[in-house]
Scaffold this motif. Structure first.
Motif, PDB file in Angstrom:
ATOM      1  N   ALA A  77       1.926   7.055  -6.707  1.00 20.53           N
ATOM      2  CA  ALA A  77       0.980   8.134  -7.004  1.00 20.53           C
ATOM      3  C   ALA A  77       1.587   9.503  -6.706  1.00 20.53           C
ATOM      4  O   ALA A  77       1.291  10.489  -7.387  1.00 20.53           O
ATOM      5  CB  ALA A  77      -0.298   7.939  -6.186  1.00 20.53           C
ATOM      6  N   MET A  78       2.465   9.578  -5.708  1.00 21.58           N
ATOM      7  CA  MET A  78       3.051  10.859  -5.316  1.00 21.58           C
ATOM      8  C   MET A  78       4.183  11.299  -6.246  1.00 21.58           C
ATOM      9  O   MET A  78       4.235  12.460  -6.656  1.00 21.58           O
ATOM     10  CB  MET A  78       3.583  10.759  -3.875  1.00 21.58           C
ATOM     11  N   VAL A  79       5.116  10.387  -6.551  1.00 13.98           N
ATOM     12  CA  VAL A  79       6.348  10.807  -7.245  1.00 13.98           C
ATOM     13  C   VAL A  79       6.659   9.989  -8.482  1.00 13.98           C
ATOM     14  O   VAL A  79       7.721  10.184  -9.090  1.00 13.98           O
ATOM     15  CB  VAL A  79       7.558  10.746  -6.283  1.00 13.98           C
ATOM     16  N   GLY A  80       5.784   9.085  -8.898  1.00 11.89           N
ATOM     17  CA  GLY A  80       6.073   8.253 -10.059  1.00 11.89           C
ATOM     18  C   GLY A  80       6.276   9.038 -11.341  1.00 11.89           C
ATOM     19  O   GLY A  80       6.980   8.592 -12.245  1.00 11.89           O
TER      20      GLY A  80
ATOM     21  N   LEU B 231      -4.519   9.511  -6.529  1.00 10.63           N
ATOM     22  CA  LEU B 231      -3.686   9.878  -5.386  1.00 10.63           C
ATOM     23  C   LEU B 231      -4.488   9.821  -4.083  1.00 10.63           C
ATOM     24  O   LEU B 231      -4.019   9.289  -3.069  1.00 10.63           O
ATOM     25  CB  LEU B 231      -3.113  11.286  -5.586  1.00 10.63           C
ATOM     26  N   LEU B 232      -5.715  10.342  -4.114  1.00 12.27           N
ATOM     27  CA  LEU B 232      -6.557  10.318  -2.919  1.00 12.27           C
ATOM     28  C   LEU B 232      -6.919   8.898  -2.517  1.00 12.27           C
ATOM     29  O   LEU B 232      -6.935   8.555  -1.328  1.00 12.27           O
ATOM     30  CB  LEU B 232      -7.823  11.151  -3.155  1.00 12.27           C
ATOM     31  N   CYS B 233      -7.194   8.051  -3.501  1.00  9.71           N
ATOM     32  CA  CYS B 233      -7.512   6.655  -3.208  1.00  9.71           C
ATOM     33  C   CYS B 233      -6.314   5.932  -2.589  1.00  9.71           C
ATOM     34  O   CYS B 233      -6.456   5.186  -1.605  1.00  9.71           O
ATOM     35  CB  CYS B 233      -7.945   5.927  -4.484  1.00  9.71           C
ATOM     36  N   ALA B 234      -5.127   6.171  -3.159  1.00  4.11           N
ATOM     37  CA  ALA B 234      -3.918   5.542  -2.620  1.00  4.11           C
ATOM     38  C   ALA B 234      -3.640   6.028  -1.204  1.00  4.11           C
ATOM     39  O   ALA B 234      -3.224   5.246  -0.332  1.00  4.11           O
ATOM     40  CB  ALA B 234      -2.726   5.842  -3.527  1.00  4.11           C
ATOM     41  N   THR B 235      -3.888   7.324  -0.968  1.00  2.23           N
ATOM     42  CA  THR B 235      -3.681   7.877   0.374  1.00  2.23           C
ATOM     43  C   THR B 235      -4.668   7.277   1.367  1.00  2.23           C
ATOM     44  O   THR B 235      -4.298   6.908   2.490  1.00  2.23           O
ATOM     45  CB  THR B 235      -3.837   9.409   0.357  1.00  2.23           C
TER      46      THR B 235
ATOM     47  N   ARG C 298       0.829  -1.218   0.000  1.00  5.26           N
ATOM     48  CA  ARG C 298       0.000   0.000   0.000  1.00  5.26           C
ATOM     49  C   ARG C 298       0.857   1.259   0.000  1.00  5.26           C
ATOM     50  O   ARG C 298       0.541   2.240  -0.685  1.00  5.26           O
ATOM     51  CB  ARG C 298      -0.923   0.002   1.214  1.00  5.26           C
ATOM     52  N   LEU C 299       1.945   1.228   0.752  1.00  3.01           N
ATOM     53  CA  LEU C 299       2.852   2.378   0.754  1.00  3.01           C
ATOM     54  C   LEU C 299       3.539   2.536  -0.604  1.00  3.01           C
ATOM     55  O   LEU C 299       3.823   3.654  -1.035  1.00  3.01           O
ATOM     56  CB  LEU C 299       3.889   2.220   1.863  1.00  3.01           C
TER      57      LEU C 299
ATOM     58  N   PRO D 182      -4.140   3.740   7.306  1.00  2.00           N
ATOM     59  CA  PRO D 182      -3.866   2.888   8.476  1.00  2.00           C
ATOM     60  C   PRO D 182      -2.376   2.598   8.663  1.00  2.00           C
ATOM     61  O   PRO D 182      -1.885   2.565   9.793  1.00  2.00           O
ATOM     62  CB  PRO D 182      -4.640   1.600   8.153  1.00  2.00           C
ATOM     63  N   ALA D 183      -1.651   2.396   7.555  1.00  2.00           N
ATOM     64  CA  ALA D 183      -0.211   2.150   7.664  1.00  2.00           C
ATOM     65  C   ALA D 183       0.528   3.402   8.118  1.00  2.00           C
ATOM     66  O   ALA D 183       1.449   3.334   8.939  1.00  2.00           O
ATOM     67  CB  ALA D 183       0.339   1.686   6.302  1.00  2.00           C
ATOM     68  N   LEU D 184       0.109   4.566   7.600  1.00  2.00           N
ATOM     69  CA  LEU D 184       0.768   5.820   7.958  1.00  2.00           C
ATOM     70  C   LEU D 184       0.518   6.214   9.408  1.00  2.00           C
ATOM     71  O   LEU D 184       1.240   7.049   9.961  1.00  2.00           O
ATOM     72  CB  LEU D 184       0.280   6.945   7.036  1.00  2.00           C
TER      73      LEU D 184
END
Length: 439
Positions: free
Chosen positions: A93-96, A218-222, A86-87, A227-229
């Protein structure tokens, strides 16, 4: 010491001479430290094996060191339970879409994972398996792939929760909450420096880039990764606000990781749990064995007052605040090339602490200079454990990756210089959030 057969100089010569001889013979560091102590026992009639066994037990008899296996177990549980996947998606999504997309994801995932594991070796092992082969298939040079994976793994000892911070706080009685806060800005700066290095490599060598993902993706991935973050937030926040100690926070993190893996993501079975426990036992055993043998070695240094003899010469140099900071950094940079970071802290930090106090350096600032400097030793030969792990998984020699590794360390050295010259880099957050942690 009065009544001792050996002078401080002779004792230092025997201890360090034997240690480097065993290192040259490729004896593991922890065993080399223990074996180097044995000639002293044969020469000095006032000492026997019981002294060293008692000192070793005293090193293990520490409530705070229980945090080490628990943080390692947290990382292994989350790795097995699907948290890393998930991370990874969030990082993409953030930096790809940045130049060198997969390598950028490598760095960002290391920053996320550093906030969970506290262990660079665990990070290097897991990241190498994920990224090295994937990057080479996409056209990245193998030496670059190995170098960026190894170098980004060192973030785990700088970004909290860091095992080195726990050991440092226990040895020198420094607030671990303050150390956790102090590591955030230097860790982010080093992560950004590594991303900038990847950007330059990608532009120069034409490494591929992923298409930019939409805001919805990006919002979906976040959302999926929230929970992991929450894990580093629970660990750091609980320690800072006094809800629990460092060891208790590690235990709570294990419970949280277990619930996350078993009930939320539902990707961990009994076989995965067994594997996580086994890996944790191996890594924790290595780390804690180093603590015991390094404490034994350090006790003999103190017995013969070798640190005082060393400092008597250095103190005559008349160094100011910044010069002392660079000297401390240089010592840890050199020692880190030969020693694991944990024994390096146990042996060198108490020796250098009076120098830092002499120029009125804050203990938290002193700790961050030492920890950031020791992070370099994880990728610099002859020790370079993270680099060795990455090279072993990639199937190449260290010499094949050393050039790219050295280039990537240059911007990190700039950040280290900034930490030394401008104490606010490490003291800003502790001063803002919990000023009572500072001197």
């Amino acid at each position: 010491m009065t009544g001792s057969v050996l002078s401080p100089g002779m004792a230092a010569l025997i201890l360090f001479g034997c240690f480097f001889l065993f290192m040259f013979l490729r004896v593991p560091v922890a065993f080399a430290l223990a074996l180097a102590c044995l000639p002293i026992l044969a020469i000095e009639p006032r000492l026997d094996t019981m002294n060293l066994m008692q000192e070793t037990f005293n090193a293990y008899n520490s409530f705070i060191l229980l945090a080490v296996p628990f943080f390692l177990l947290t990382a292994n549980l989350m790795n097995v339970g699907g948290t890393t996947d998930r991370l990874l998606k969030l990082s993409r999504a953030m930096v790809g879409h940045f130049p060198g997309g997969l390598a950028q994801i490598n760095v960002v995932l290391s920053m996320f994972f550093a906030g969970i594991s506290g262990s660079s070796t665990a990070d290097a092992a897991s990241q190498s398996k994920i990224f090295i082969d994937a990057q080479t298939k996409e056209g990245y040079d193998l030496s670059f792939s190995v170098a960026i994976t190894a170098v980004s793994a060192v973030l785990a000892v700088i970004v909290p929760p860091s095992i080195l911070m726990i050991v440092w706080g226990g040895i020198l009685t420094v607030s671990i909450g303050a150390l956790f806060l102090a590591g955030i800005l230097p860790g982010l700066l080093i992560g950004l420096a590594q991303m900038a290095t990847v950007h330059a490599y990608a532009k120069a060598r034409g490494y591929p880039t992923y298409p930019r993902e939409t805001w919805r993706q990006l919002l979906c991935a976040t959302w999926i990764a929230i929970p992991a973050l929450m894990t580093p937030a629970i660990i750091i926040g609980g320690k800072i606000f006094g809800w629990f100690t460092a060891t208790e926070s590690a235990c709570i993190a294990v419970l949280y990781a277990g619930v996350l893996s078993l009930m939320v993501y539902r990707e961990m079975d009994l076989k995965g749990l067994y594997g996580a426990l086994l890996d944790t036992g191996k890594l924790a055993g290595i780390a804690l064995f180093c603590v015991g043998t390094a404490s034994m070695f350090g006790w003999l240094l103190a017995y013969y007052k070798i640190p005082e003899a060393i400092l008597a010469g250095v103190s005559t140099w008349g160094m100011g605040f910044i010069a002392t900071g660079f000297f401390i950094s240089l010592v840890f940079l050199v020692v880190g090339c030969f020693l694991d970071a944990i024994p390096a802290i146990i042996i060198c930090a108490p020796i250098l602490e009076p120098l830092a106090k002499g120029v009125h350096m804050d203990p938290v600032h002193f700790a961050m200079i030492g920890i950031v400097s020791l992070a370099f030793g994880l990728v610099t030969p002859p020790y370079g454990l993270c680099l060795m792990i990455a090279c072993s998984i990639a199937g190449i020699r260290i010499r094949d990756a050393i050039k790219d590794t050295a280039i990537m360390l240059i911007p990190m050295l700039v950040v280290l210089g900034l930490v030394i010259v401008w104490p606010k880099v490490s003291l800003l957050l502790p001063g803002l959030i919990s000023p009572e942690f500072l001197r």
